[in-house]
Motif scaffolding. Structure first.
Motif, mmCIF file in Angstrom:
data_model
loop_
_atom_site.group_PDB
_atom_site.id
_atom_site.type_symbol
_atom_site.label_atom_id
_atom_site.label_comp_id
_atom_site.label_asym_id
_atom_site.label_seq_id
_atom_site.Cartn_x
_atom_site.Cartn_y
_atom_site.Cartn_z
ATOM 1 N N SER A 1 43.600 21.653 -17.051
ATOM 2 C CA SER A 1 42.445 21.631 -17.953
ATOM 3 C C SER A 1 42.124 20.209 -18.388
ATOM 4 C CB SER A 1 42.705 22.493 -19.187
ATOM 5 O OG SER A 1 42.727 23.863 -18.846
ATOM 6 N N THR B 1 47.381 30.391 -18.982
ATOM 7 C CA THR B 1 46.730 29.208 -19.530
ATOM 8 C C THR B 1 45.681 28.677 -18.571
ATOM 9 O OG1 THR B 1 48.659 28.554 -20.834
ATOM 10 C CG2 THR B 1 47.094 26.820 -20.276
ATOM 11 N N MET B 2 46.042 28.580 -17.296
ATOM 12 C CA MET B 2 45.114 28.042 -16.297
ATOM 13 C C MET B 2 43.938 28.977 -16.067
ATOM 14 S SD MET B 2 47.901 26.487 -13.626
ATOM 15 C CE MET B 2 49.126 25.287 -14.174
ATOM 16 N N SER C 1 41.315 28.447 -18.698
ATOM 17 C CA SER C 1 40.851 27.073 -18.884
ATOM 18 C C SER C 1 39.377 27.037 -19.260
ATOM 19 C CB SER C 1 41.065 26.269 -17.602
ATOM 20 O OG SER C 1 40.493 24.985 -17.722
#
Length: 227
Positions: free
Chosen positions: A165, A196-197, A200
């Motif tokens: 990110s 998390t990715m 993003s």
């Protein structure tokens, strides 16, 4: 007349149906995933590819014992123990573009190396930038010239998985994010980094599966060949 899947050439072994026409269809021969296969099966599959395909050959997830066995039967293998890859370079290779492989930490390097080897053997210029995670963001910022010059970036991170990110917000090029299984218990074997990715907010970031350096390297090569 266009070929149908049924008409593709195949080399059928007792335990595998080797896709020997993949090089003609997709620009690179079938890649052999060694994990879970016996040494004998790996040699037989690779032998079929050697016989039917003219280009470079790649095998992934090969441990040192596999390499030692294969090297007795097939000459010219290059082994990368960190990436667990075996490659055979057959003929001259032209390097196109610039793919940058970035790792957040040193512990993420094995997955990053799998991506780097994959992209390189597929005819791309590959550069590496390792151990530049967000815990020391200055390590990224001092390499911005290098980062901005890449056509495609593969960013590998475990733990909090934040690095793709950060880089995605700094460049106008495709960023391929690779979550790794590196981390303490709450990382859930890379699931935390994966989520998390996937969440993003940086534009232009795509995500592959956990520890899938090969998939990232292959996708980066495909994008780079289009430019």
């Amino acid at each position: 007349m266009n070929e149908t899947p049924e008409s593709y050439d195949r080399n059928e072994l007792e335990f595998a149906c080797v896709d020997v026409s993949r090089q003609a269809r997709q620009g690179f021969a079938e890649v052999v995933f060694c994990q879970g296969k016996t040494h004998e099966q790996i040699v037989s599959i690779l032998g079929s590819l050697f016989k039917e395909c003219s280009g470079n050959i790649l095998a992934t997830r090969a441990d040192p014992d596999v390499y030692k066995y294969v090297a007795k039967y097939l000459e010219g293998v290059e082994y990368n123990e960190l990436a667990r890859t075996m490659v055979w370079r057959r003929g001259p290779q032209t390097e196109k573009g610039r793919i940058l492989i970035v790792s957040a930490g040193t512990s993420d390097v094995p997955v990053a190396e799998e991506a780097a080897v994959t992209a390189s053997i597929m005819g791309n210029r590959v550069e590496r930038l390792y151990d530049v995670g967000v815990a020391g963001i200055h390590r990224v910022l001092v390499h911005m010239d290098m980062i901005r010059q890449a056509r495609v970036l593969v960013v590998v991170a475990g733990m909090d998985g934040a690095l793709p990110s950060v880089i995605g917000g700094l460049v106008d090029k495709p960023v391929i994010a690779v979550p790794t299984s590196v981390g303490y218990g709450a990382s859930f074997g890379g699931l935390a980094a994966l989520l998390t990715m996937l969440n993003s907010c940086a534009a232009g970031v795509g995500v592959v599966n956990i520890d899938n350096g090969f998939g990232a390297g292959r996708l980066a090569a495909t994008i780079n060949q289009l430019t």
